[in-house]
Structures are given as structure tokens and as C-alpha cells.
Scaffold this motif. Structure first.
Motif, short mmCIF file in Angstrom:
data_model
loop_
_atom_site.label_atom_id
_atom_site.label_comp_id
_atom_site.label_asym_id
_atom_site.label_seq_id
_atom_site.Cartn_x
_atom_site.Cartn_y
_atom_site.Cartn_z
N LEU A 1 0.82 -1.22 0.00
CA LEU A 1 0.00 0.00 0.00
C LEU A 1 0.85 1.26 0.00
N ASN A 2 1.87 1.33 0.84
CA ASN A 2 2.68 2.54 0.86
C ASN A 2 3.36 2.78 -0.48
N GLU A 3 3.73 1.70 -1.15
CA GLU A 3 4.32 1.84 -2.47
C GLU A 3 3.33 2.43 -3.47
N LEU A 4 2.06 2.03 -3.35
CA LEU A 4 1.04 2.61 -4.21
C LEU A 4 0.91 4.11 -3.95
N TYR A 5 0.88 4.48 -2.67
CA TYR A 5 0.77 5.90 -2.34
C TYR A 5 1.94 6.70 -2.88
N THR A 6 3.15 6.17 -2.74
CA THR A 6 4.34 6.96 -3.06
C THR A 6 4.69 6.95 -4.54
N THR A 7 4.34 5.89 -5.26
CA THR A 7 4.71 5.83 -6.68
C THR A 7 3.57 6.20 -7.61
N ALA A 8 2.34 5.88 -7.24
CA ALA A 8 1.21 6.19 -8.11
C ALA A 8 0.44 7.42 -7.66
N GLY A 9 0.61 7.82 -6.41
CA GLY A 9 -0.06 9.02 -5.93
C GLY A 9 -1.26 8.70 -5.05
N VAL A 10 -1.60 9.66 -4.20
CA VAL A 10 -2.71 9.49 -3.29
C VAL A 10 -4.04 9.42 -4.03
N GLY A 11 -4.19 10.20 -5.09
CA GLY A 11 -5.45 10.22 -5.83
C GLY A 11 -5.81 8.86 -6.41
N LYS A 12 -4.87 8.25 -7.13
CA LYS A 12 -5.13 6.95 -7.74
C LYS A 12 -5.33 5.87 -6.68
N THR A 13 -4.53 5.93 -5.63
CA THR A 13 -4.64 4.90 -4.60
C THR A 13 -5.95 5.02 -3.85
N THR A 14 -6.39 6.25 -3.58
CA THR A 14 -7.67 6.47 -2.91
C THR A 14 -8.81 5.96 -3.78
N ALA A 15 -8.74 6.22 -5.09
CA ALA A 15 -9.77 5.73 -6.01
C ALA A 15 -9.84 4.20 -5.98
N PHE A 16 -8.68 3.55 -5.92
CA PHE A 16 -8.65 2.09 -5.83
C PHE A 16 -9.31 1.61 -4.55
N LEU A 17 -9.02 2.25 -3.42
CA LEU A 17 -9.61 1.84 -2.14
C LEU A 17 -11.12 2.07 -2.13
N ARG A 18 -11.57 3.13 -2.77
CA ARG A 18 -13.01 3.37 -2.84
C ARG A 18 -13.70 2.34 -3.74
N ASN A 19 -13.03 1.94 -4.83
CA ASN A 19 -13.57 0.86 -5.66
C ASN A 19 -13.64 -0.45 -4.86
N LEU A 20 -12.62 -0.68 -4.04
CA LEU A 20 -12.63 -1.88 -3.20
C LEU A 20 -13.82 -1.84 -2.24
N THR A 21 -14.10 -0.68 -1.67
CA THR A 21 -15.21 -0.53 -0.73
C THR A 21 -16.54 -0.85 -1.39
N THR A 22 -16.69 -0.50 -2.66
CA THR A 22 -17.97 -0.72 -3.34
C THR A 22 -18.13 -2.13 -3.88
N THR A 23 -17.05 -2.91 -3.97
CA THR A 23 -17.12 -4.21 -4.64
C THR A 23 -16.80 -5.40 -3.76
N ILE A 24 -16.12 -5.22 -2.63
CA ILE A 24 -15.71 -6.37 -1.83
C ILE A 24 -16.92 -7.01 -1.15
N PRO A 25 -17.03 -8.33 -1.14
CA PRO A 25 -18.17 -8.99 -0.49
C PRO A 25 -18.22 -8.70 1.01
N ILE A 26 -19.41 -8.58 1.52
CA ILE A 26 -19.61 -8.36 2.95
C ILE A 26 -19.01 -9.52 3.75
N SER A 27 -18.44 -9.20 4.90
CA SER A 27 -17.76 -10.12 5.82
C SER A 27 -16.32 -10.40 5.41
N SER A 28 -15.86 -9.85 4.27
CA SER A 28 -14.47 -10.03 3.88
C SER A 28 -13.54 -9.27 4.82
N LEU A 29 -12.28 -9.67 4.82
CA LEU A 29 -11.25 -9.03 5.63
C LEU A 29 -10.23 -8.35 4.74
#
Length: 385
Positions: free
Chosen positions: A270-298
Motif C-alpha cells: 500500500l505505501n508503495e502505491l501511495y508513493t509511486t502512483a499518488g494518493v489520488g489513484k490509490t484512494t480511487a482504488f480503495l473506494r472501488n474496493l469498498t464498493t465491490t468487496i463482499p460483505i464479511s471479507s477481511l
């Protein structure tokens, strides 16, 4: 590793982190002592690497190639460091064994949470089966997920894992977790990385599922106990996907995640994503994860501790802790999250943990201790309106 970009790209500056966060004392967790059984298990994992990379470790030019890999990593030239099979094998033989031991212990420490997603996945499958039977008129529309308590695993359960930036260390750690979980649990592991790790992963899976070759001087007891770490081989299904996770849109990520609860890992990624790709792209990825990951996942995040995991943002290059950025994205109020998907519950959070190897472990190269931070989240359903 994941895809490396040449620039951070455009991103909006996040809010100023609270002043208290900078002054809070970080709690360091001391390394726990290992039992004799744990030491034997760690030695078995090191033997897996020795077996898979025996030829690589024995090459006359191993040291010279390792120096080239180190040089590329120091320059942050990741295309060079992970661009050839030779470099990847040398990297895996050198750096992956201590991480595999550390990851295996982390999986053991969160095994109670893992059993809960196994049972949730089993309940989902039961529901799907009953739905099919209802449509055929052969069952009533009810689901019995069983009376399993936390820590008890349904027989025949499959632990699904999607490891972003994962390869050598992850597959060995998962193999060890399957061994300790017992024959009733199988693993379905998807490893996603931009580097060509297919052959390295294949070699390690073969080593995990093949009876080790013993010395002709091995004792009768050692020969009688000799068996693959994971048996039968079908208990460990592994798939390698060579992709840049930040290039996946919402639908592409959803296809990889599937519809049943799983463990999603970002181990030193994750830190590599933040530092090499930028906070904007990494935040967008995490928000996509929030909308798509099955409930009860870790979601399991492991990375370097403290100032080693900070991202510089904006023209002034102000540094933000990775953990603060992650929490800022995942733990916002529900009305600030995407309109659909889960809300996140933080289950565990440790700022600083040491993993120190016990005395007596044998490997072809000196093992390095590890220092890391760890955070575990669970995807929960949104409260009803």
C-alpha cells in the motif's frame, strides 16, 4: 510489488491530519517467543525455499546478480529489479523467506477472524444452493448456516485470498496456514502483480505440494514422517494475474473479488502505491474496493512502520502517514463513502511489531528480522435507512 509509475499524477490534497496524531506515542509490540513446534514449522518453510531455489542459490554469480537487484531497488528502478526471471528468482531466494515466516505467523494470529469468513463463505454457498433448489421446487426458502462458533471451521471450507502485490512469500505463508488449519480447509489464492512472477510461484507451489527429498543419511523416523507441506496438491489452488491493480476499473476488480467473503491482502504494497502512483489513484482504488468487496471479507494491510511509510503530497511535499491516509479513506462517515458497498470496521491495529527469527534456523543466506505495522479491517453491511 505492484505497477510503478514515473510520476504521482494529479491528486487532491487531503485534509490536514489531526495534530494529536503526530504527537501520539506509538506503541511497539515486542516479539513473542516461539514454541518448539513453531520453530520446526519455520524450518520447514525455509526448506521449501531451499528446495525451490537450490540451483539459483548455488550459482557462482548469485552474489553478483543480487548486487544488481539491490542497486535497482536502491534507484527505485523497479522495472529493472523485477523485469527478468533471473532477477525475480534471486530476489525471491533472498528476501521472500523471512517475509513468508512473518506472514505465516500473522495468518496464525488472525486465524479466528479467518475462520469467521470461512463460515460466512460456506453460508453463502449454502444460500446459493438452497436458492437453486427452491427454484426447482425441491426445497423451502430457508438457509441453515450451522451453529459454528468463532474459531470452528466448517468441513470442506475454502479460504479465498486475493493478494495484491503478492507472489513468493504469500503462497508459502498460505501453504503453512493450510497445513495448520487441517485437511478440512482448502485454499484458493489469487496473486496479482505487475512483474512476471508466474514461474517463481509455480516452483514454490510445486515445492509446497511435493514430498521433500531427504538426505540418504536421514533417520528412519524422518523418512516415515516425510510428507508434502500441503497434501493433496488440490488443497492449494493458486492463480497468478500479471496486472497493474490501479488499472483495474470497478468491474475488473469485482471480477477478481467474486461474490463470497475472502481475505484481501496488501502486504508491503500500500505505501508503495501511495508513493509511486499518488494518493489520488490509490484512494480511487480503495473506494472501488469498498464498493465491490463482499460483505464479511477481511482487509489485511502490513507495511513498514513509522516514517518509512509516509507519502509526500502537494507542492510542499507534506508527508502523511500511510495509516492515517488509509483510515481517512476507509473509516469516514457513511454519508461520505461511495453510495453503495460496505462500511469498514477496524478489528486490529498495531503501529510497530518486531518479528525476530529464533536461533537455530538454517538457510543458505542469513535471515533478516522484520519490523512492521499491521491493520485488519472487516467489510460490514451498511445500516438500513
Amino acid at each position: 510489488m505492484v505497477r510503478k509509475s514515473s510520476g504521482a499524477g494529479k491528486s487532491s490534497k487531503p485534509p490536514q491530519p489531526p495534530r494529536a496524531a503526530a504527537s501520539e506515542e506509538k506503541v511497539e509490540v515486542a516479539a513473542e517467543p516461539f514454541s518448539a513446534d513453531e520453530v520446526r514449522a519455520q524450518q520447514r518453510l525455509l526448506n521449501i525455499f531451499d528446495s525451490a531455489f537450490r540451483e539459483v542459490l548455488g550459482r557462482d554469480d548469485f552474489g553478483a546478480v543480487l548486487q544488481e537487484v539491490k542497486g535497482a531497488l536502491y534507484r527505485r528502478d523497479f522495472d529493472a529489479a523485477f523485469g527478468t526471471e533471473q532477477f525475480l528468482e534471486v530476489y525471491a531466494a533472498r528476501y521472500s523467506p523471512p517475509r513468508a515466516l512473518c506472514y505465516a505467523r500473522i495468518l496464525e494470529q488472525i486465524s479466528g477472524y479467518l475462520s469467521s469468513i470461512l463460515n460466512s463463505a460456506a453460508a453463502c454457498k449454502s444460500a446459493e444452493y438452497d436458492d437453486d433448489e427452491v427454484e426447482r421446487g425441491r426445497a423451502s426458502p430457508t438457509v441453515d448456516a450451522g451453529d459454528d462458533e468463532e474459531g470452528e471451521i466448517n468441513s470442506g471450507a475454502t479460504l479465498k485470498i486475493l493478494a495484491i502485490g503478492g507472489a513468493a512469500a504469500e503462497i508459502v505463508a498460505v501453504g503453512e496456514h493450510l497445513r495448520s488449519a487441517g485437511p478440512g480447509v482448502t485454499g484458493d489464492l489469487v496473486l496479482l502483480d505487475v512483474g512476471p512472477w508466474q514461474e517463481v510461484v509455480r516452483k514454490l507451489r510445486t515445492s509446497l505440494t511435493t514430498t521433500p527429498v531427504l538426505s540418504k543419511y536421514a533417520s528412519a523416523a524422518a523418512k516415515a514422517a516425510n510428507a508434502p507441506l500441503v497434501s493433496p496438491a488440490e488443497r492449494l489452488k493458486s492463480t497468478f494475474v500479471q496486472r497493474d491493480v490501479l488499472e483495474l476499473d470497478r468491474d475488473g476488480l469485482a471480477d477478481l473479488l467474486g461474490q463470497t467473503p475472502l481475505l484481501f491482502t496488501l502486504l508491503f504494497t500500500l505505501n508503495e502505491l501511495y508513493t509511486t502512483a499518488g494518493v489520488g489513484k490509490t484512494t480511487a482504488f480503495l473506494r472501488n474496493l469498498t464498493t465491490t468487496i463482499p460483505i464479511s471479507s477481511l482487509l489485511l494491510v502490513v507495511d513498514s512502520p513509522g516514517s518509512y511509510s509516509e507519502a509526500a503530497i502537494g507542492k510542499e511535499a507534506k508527508k502523511y502517514p500511510m495509516q492515517w491516509l488509509l483510515d481517512h479513506t476507509l473509516l469516514q462517515a457513511a454519508d461520505k463513502l461511495p453510495s453503495d458497498g460496505c462500511i469498514w470496521e477496524k478489528l486490529e491495529s498495531h503501529d510497530s511489531i518486531w518479528f525476530r527469527h529464533p536461533v537455530g534456523l538454517k538457510y543458505s543466506i542469513e535471515l533478516q528480522d522484520m519490523h512492521y505495522q499491521m491493520h485488519l479491517y472487516r467489510a460490514c453491511p451498511r445500516p438500513s435507512d
